[in-house]
Design an enzyme around this catalytic site. Structure first.
Site, PDB file in Angstrom:
ATOM      1  N   SER A 111     -44.264  20.152   1.674  1.00  0.00           N
ATOM      2  CA  SER A 111     -45.684  19.888   1.936  1.00  0.00           C
ATOM      3  C   SER A 111     -46.517  21.180   1.997  1.00  0.00           C
ATOM      4  O   SER A 111     -46.228  22.073   2.812  1.00  0.00           O
ATOM      5  CB  SER A 111     -45.798  19.125   3.264  1.00  0.00           C
ATOM      6  OG  SER A 111     -47.033  19.381   3.877  1.00  0.00           O
TER       7      SER A 111
HETATM    8  N1  LIG Z   1     -55.742  17.792   5.727  1.00  0.00           N
HETATM    9  C1  LIG Z   1     -54.376  17.656   6.189  1.00  0.00           C
HETATM   10  C2  LIG Z   1     -53.556  17.008   5.093  1.00  0.00           C
HETATM   11  C3  LIG Z   1     -52.186  16.595   5.609  1.00  0.00           C
HETATM   12  C4  LIG Z   1     -51.453  15.712   4.604  1.00  0.00           C
HETATM   13  O1  LIG Z   1     -52.042  15.008   3.766  1.00  0.00           O
HETATM   14  N2  LIG Z   1     -50.113  15.731   4.687  1.00  0.00           N
HETATM   15  C5  LIG Z   1     -49.323  14.911   3.818  1.00  0.00           C
HETATM   16  C6  LIG Z   1     -48.134  15.709   3.338  1.00  0.00           C
HETATM   17  S1  LIG Z   1     -48.622  17.054   2.327  1.00  0.00           S
HETATM   18  C7  LIG Z   1     -48.818  13.724   4.611  1.00  0.00           C
HETATM   19  O2  LIG Z   1     -48.366  13.879   5.729  1.00  0.00           O
HETATM   20  N3  LIG Z   1     -48.885  12.508   4.046  1.00  0.00           N
HETATM   21  C8  LIG Z   1     -48.384  11.336   4.661  1.00  0.00           C
HETATM   22  C9  LIG Z   1     -49.353  10.221   4.764  1.00  0.00           C
HETATM   23  O3  LIG Z   1     -50.539  10.399   4.384  1.00  0.00           O
HETATM   24  O4  LIG Z   1     -48.945   9.147   5.212  1.00  0.00           O
HETATM   25  C10 LIG Z   1     -53.814  19.023   6.595  1.00  0.00           C
HETATM   26  O5  LIG Z   1     -54.261  20.036   6.031  1.00  0.00           O
HETATM   27  O6  LIG Z   1     -52.966  19.091   7.475  1.00  0.00           O
END
Ligand SMILES: N[C@@H](CCC(=O)N[C@@H](CS)C(=O)NCC(=O)O)C(=O)O
Length: 218
Positions: free
Chosen positions: A12
Protein backbone atom coordinates in the site's frame (compact mmCIF):
# COMPACT_ATOMS: atom_id res chain seq x y z
CA UNK A 1 7.89 -3.08 22.76
CA UNK A 2 7.04 -0.32 20.28
CA UNK A 3 4.51 2.31 21.43
CA UNK A 4 2.91 2.58 18.02
CA UNK A 5 1.15 -0.20 16.18
CA UNK A 6 0.64 0.22 12.47
CA UNK A 7 -2.03 -1.76 10.65
CA UNK A 8 -0.78 -2.02 7.11
CA UNK A 9 -0.65 -3.85 3.83
CA UNK A 10 2.99 -3.89 2.65
CA UNK A 11 2.34 -2.85 -0.96
CA UNK A 12 0.00 0.00 0.00
CA UNK A 13 1.48 3.38 -1.03
CA UNK A 14 0.18 5.42 1.94
CA UNK A 15 1.39 2.72 4.36
CA UNK A 16 4.85 2.98 2.86
CA UNK A 17 4.98 6.75 3.28
CA UNK A 18 4.12 6.33 6.97
CA UNK A 19 6.75 3.63 7.40
CA UNK A 20 9.43 5.81 5.79
CA UNK A 21 8.52 8.65 8.14
CA UNK A 22 8.93 6.35 11.15
CA UNK A 23 12.27 5.13 9.79
CA UNK A 24 13.48 8.71 9.23
CA UNK A 25 12.52 9.55 12.82
CA UNK A 26 14.10 6.36 14.15
CA UNK A 27 10.80 5.39 15.79
CA UNK A 28 10.18 1.66 16.12
CA UNK A 29 6.68 0.65 15.12
CA UNK A 30 4.97 -2.66 15.50
CA UNK A 31 3.66 -3.77 12.11
CA UNK A 32 0.26 -5.47 12.06
CA UNK A 33 -0.09 -7.01 8.64
CA UNK A 34 -3.59 -7.17 7.17
CA UNK A 35 -4.05 -9.66 4.37
CA UNK A 36 -6.08 -7.72 1.80
CA UNK A 37 -6.36 -10.78 -0.45
CA UNK A 38 -8.34 -12.42 2.35
CA UNK A 39 -10.19 -9.17 3.12
CA UNK A 40 -8.83 -8.97 6.65
CA UNK A 41 -9.42 -5.20 6.54
CA UNK A 42 -13.16 -5.97 6.50
CA UNK A 43 -13.00 -8.30 9.51
CA UNK A 44 -15.17 -7.35 12.52
CA UNK A 45 -11.98 -6.91 14.59
CA UNK A 46 -10.50 -4.33 12.25
CA UNK A 47 -13.85 -2.61 11.62
CA UNK A 48 -14.02 -2.02 15.34
CA UNK A 49 -10.64 -0.28 15.17
CA UNK A 50 -11.37 1.62 11.96
CA UNK A 51 -14.94 1.73 10.60
CA UNK A 52 -13.51 3.22 7.34
CA UNK A 53 -11.56 -0.08 6.94
CA UNK A 54 -8.49 1.59 5.46
CA UNK A 55 -4.78 1.32 6.08
CA UNK A 56 -2.55 2.87 7.26
CA UNK A 57 -4.12 3.01 10.72
CA UNK A 58 -2.07 3.53 13.84
CA UNK A 59 -2.83 2.82 17.46
CA UNK A 60 -0.91 4.77 20.08
CA UNK A 61 -2.20 3.67 23.48
CA UNK A 62 -5.87 4.53 23.50
CA UNK A 63 -5.56 6.80 20.46
CA UNK A 64 -6.37 5.58 16.95
CA UNK A 65 -5.58 7.52 13.79
CA UNK A 66 -5.85 6.95 10.07
CA UNK A 67 -5.13 8.95 6.89
CA UNK A 68 -1.44 8.73 6.06
CA UNK A 69 -0.73 12.46 5.92
CA UNK A 70 -2.32 13.01 9.34
CA UNK A 71 -0.30 10.07 10.70
CA UNK A 72 2.97 11.47 9.33
CA UNK A 73 2.27 14.85 10.94
CA UNK A 74 1.40 13.12 14.22
CA UNK A 75 4.60 11.06 14.24
CA UNK A 76 6.80 14.10 13.62
CA UNK A 77 4.86 16.07 16.24
CA UNK A 78 5.27 13.31 18.79
CA UNK A 79 8.83 12.13 18.08
CA UNK A 80 10.46 14.91 16.07
CA UNK A 81 11.56 17.11 18.97
CA UNK A 82 11.21 20.90 19.19
CA UNK A 83 11.58 21.55 15.48
CA UNK A 84 12.11 18.94 12.82
CA UNK A 85 12.88 19.60 9.17
CA UNK A 86 10.64 16.65 8.20
CA UNK A 87 7.71 18.93 9.05
CA UNK A 88 9.17 22.30 10.04
CA UNK A 89 7.62 24.61 12.59
CA UNK A 90 8.34 27.75 10.55
CA UNK A 91 4.92 28.83 9.29
CA UNK A 92 5.86 29.38 5.67
CA UNK A 93 8.07 26.30 5.37
CA UNK A 94 5.32 24.21 6.92
CA UNK A 95 2.75 25.77 4.57
CA UNK A 96 4.81 24.63 1.58
CA UNK A 97 4.86 21.07 2.91
CA UNK A 98 1.11 21.28 3.53
CA UNK A 99 0.49 22.61 0.03
CA UNK A 100 2.26 19.59 -1.45
CA UNK A 101 0.46 17.17 0.85
CA UNK A 102 -2.86 18.68 -0.27
CA UNK A 103 -1.83 18.61 -3.93
CA UNK A 104 -0.79 14.99 -3.49
CA UNK A 105 -4.06 13.96 -1.87
CA UNK A 106 -6.27 15.83 -4.30
CA UNK A 107 -4.40 15.51 -7.60
CA UNK A 108 -1.04 13.76 -7.82
CA UNK A 109 -1.64 10.50 -5.98
CA UNK A 110 -5.09 10.16 -7.49
CA UNK A 111 -3.64 10.47 -11.01
CA UNK A 112 -0.97 7.86 -10.26
CA UNK A 113 -3.47 5.50 -8.63
CA UNK A 114 -6.23 5.71 -11.22
CA UNK A 115 -4.13 5.87 -14.37
CA UNK A 116 -1.09 3.76 -13.54
CA UNK A 117 -1.67 1.49 -10.54
CA UNK A 118 -5.30 0.36 -10.67
CA UNK A 119 -5.19 -0.68 -14.37
CA UNK A 120 -2.63 -3.37 -13.44
CA UNK A 121 -5.49 -5.08 -11.61
CA UNK A 122 -8.51 -4.00 -13.68
CA UNK A 123 -6.70 -4.24 -17.05
CA UNK A 124 -8.56 -1.11 -18.15
CA UNK A 125 -6.64 1.00 -20.62
CA UNK A 126 -6.28 4.55 -19.32
CA UNK A 127 -7.85 7.18 -21.57
CA UNK A 128 -5.71 9.64 -23.48
CA UNK A 129 -6.99 12.36 -21.18
CA UNK A 130 -5.89 10.42 -18.07
CA UNK A 131 -2.45 9.87 -19.58
CA UNK A 132 -2.15 13.57 -20.33
CA UNK A 133 -3.03 14.32 -16.71
CA UNK A 134 -0.24 12.02 -15.54
CA UNK A 135 2.22 13.63 -17.96
CA UNK A 136 1.19 17.04 -16.64
CA UNK A 137 1.63 15.87 -13.04
CA UNK A 138 5.14 14.53 -13.75
CA UNK A 139 5.93 17.77 -15.52
CA UNK A 140 4.82 19.75 -12.50
CA UNK A 141 7.01 17.71 -10.17
CA UNK A 142 9.92 18.10 -12.57
CA UNK A 143 9.52 21.89 -12.62
CA UNK A 144 9.21 21.98 -8.85
CA UNK A 145 12.48 20.09 -8.46
CA UNK A 146 14.61 22.24 -10.75
CA UNK A 147 17.64 23.24 -8.61
CA UNK A 148 16.23 21.45 -5.55
CA UNK A 149 17.32 18.29 -3.79
CA UNK A 150 13.92 17.60 -2.30
CA UNK A 151 10.41 18.88 -3.03
CA UNK A 152 10.61 21.94 -0.80
CA UNK A 153 14.37 22.55 -0.77
CA UNK A 154 17.52 21.03 0.70
CA UNK A 155 15.78 18.99 3.37
CA UNK A 156 13.62 15.93 3.01
CA UNK A 157 10.09 16.38 4.37
CA UNK A 158 7.01 14.25 4.80
CA UNK A 159 5.83 15.65 1.43
CA UNK A 160 8.69 13.72 -0.21
CA UNK A 161 7.54 10.52 1.51
CA UNK A 162 3.92 11.14 0.52
CA UNK A 163 4.72 11.82 -3.11
CA UNK A 164 7.45 9.30 -3.81
CA UNK A 165 5.08 6.38 -3.25
CA UNK A 166 2.83 7.65 -6.05
CA UNK A 167 5.78 8.65 -8.21
CA UNK A 168 7.15 5.12 -7.83
CA UNK A 169 4.48 3.96 -10.28
CA UNK A 170 6.41 5.77 -13.06
CA UNK A 171 7.60 2.42 -14.47
CA UNK A 172 3.99 1.72 -15.44
CA UNK A 173 3.79 4.87 -17.58
CA UNK A 174 4.26 4.05 -21.23
CA UNK A 175 6.30 7.14 -21.96
CA UNK A 176 9.90 8.20 -21.80
CA UNK A 177 10.65 9.41 -18.26
CA UNK A 178 13.85 11.09 -19.43
CA UNK A 179 11.64 14.09 -20.22
CA UNK A 180 11.56 14.64 -16.45
CA UNK A 181 15.27 14.73 -15.50
CA UNK A 182 14.93 16.70 -12.25
CA UNK A 183 12.09 14.48 -11.04
CA UNK A 184 14.02 11.33 -11.90
CA UNK A 185 17.14 12.65 -10.10
CA UNK A 186 14.97 13.24 -7.01
CA UNK A 187 13.48 9.76 -7.32
CA UNK A 188 16.99 8.28 -7.45
CA UNK A 189 17.92 10.31 -4.34
CA UNK A 190 14.87 8.91 -2.54
CA UNK A 191 15.75 5.37 -3.64
CA UNK A 192 19.18 5.81 -2.06
CA UNK A 193 17.70 6.34 1.41
CA UNK A 194 18.94 3.49 3.62
CA UNK A 195 15.40 2.28 4.36
CA UNK A 196 13.86 2.82 0.91
CA UNK A 197 14.32 -0.70 -0.40
CA UNK A 198 13.15 -2.40 2.80
CA UNK A 199 9.94 -0.38 2.89
CA UNK A 200 9.10 -0.21 -0.80
CA UNK A 201 10.26 -3.41 -2.48
CA UNK A 202 7.05 -5.28 -1.73
CA UNK A 203 5.07 -2.87 -3.91
CA UNK A 204 7.16 -3.75 -6.94
CA UNK A 205 6.90 -7.47 -6.14
CA UNK A 206 3.13 -7.11 -5.74
CA UNK A 207 2.73 -5.39 -9.13
CA UNK A 208 4.75 -8.17 -10.76
CA UNK A 209 2.55 -10.77 -9.07
CA UNK A 210 -0.65 -9.02 -10.24
CA UNK A 211 0.70 -8.75 -13.77
CA UNK A 212 1.44 -12.47 -13.82
CA UNK A 213 -1.97 -13.33 -12.40
CA UNK A 214 -3.71 -11.25 -15.06
CA UNK A 215 -1.52 -12.64 -17.83
CA UNK A 216 0.26 -9.36 -18.60
CA UNK A 217 3.89 -9.54 -19.60
CA UNK A 218 6.30 -7.87 -17.19
N1 LIG B 1 -6.24 8.80 1.89
C1 LIG B 1 -5.90 7.57 2.57
C2 LIG B 1 -6.04 6.42 1.59
C3 LIG B 1 -5.96 5.08 2.30
C4 LIG B 1 -6.36 3.93 1.39
O1 LIG B 1 -7.13 4.08 0.42
N2 LIG B 1 -5.84 2.73 1.70
C5 LIG B 1 -6.18 1.57 0.92
C6 LIG B 1 -4.94 0.75 0.70
S1 LIG B 1 -3.77 1.59 -0.29
C7 LIG B 1 -7.17 0.75 1.71
O2 LIG B 1 -7.00 0.55 2.90
N3 LIG B 1 -8.24 0.25 1.07
C8 LIG B 1 -9.20 -0.59 1.69
C9 LIG B 1 -10.61 -0.14 1.55
O3 LIG B 1 -10.85 0.96 0.99
O4 LIG B 1 -11.49 -0.88 2.00
C10 LIG B 1 -4.48 7.65 3.15
O5 LIG B 1 -3.65 8.39 2.58
O6 LIG B 1 -4.20 7.02 4.16
Amino acid sequence: MADIQLYHFPASPPCRSVRMTAKALGVPIELKHLDFMNKEHLSPEFLQINPDHIVPTIIDGDFTLWESRAIMRYLVGKYGGEDNSLYPRDLQKRAEVDRLLDYDLGVFYRAMLETLMLPVRTRNTPTKEQQEQVAKAFDRIDTLLKDKKFLTGDNITIADFAMVVGFGAEFLFQRDMSSYPSAMAWYKRMQELPYYQEVNQQFFDYVEKLKKLSGQAS
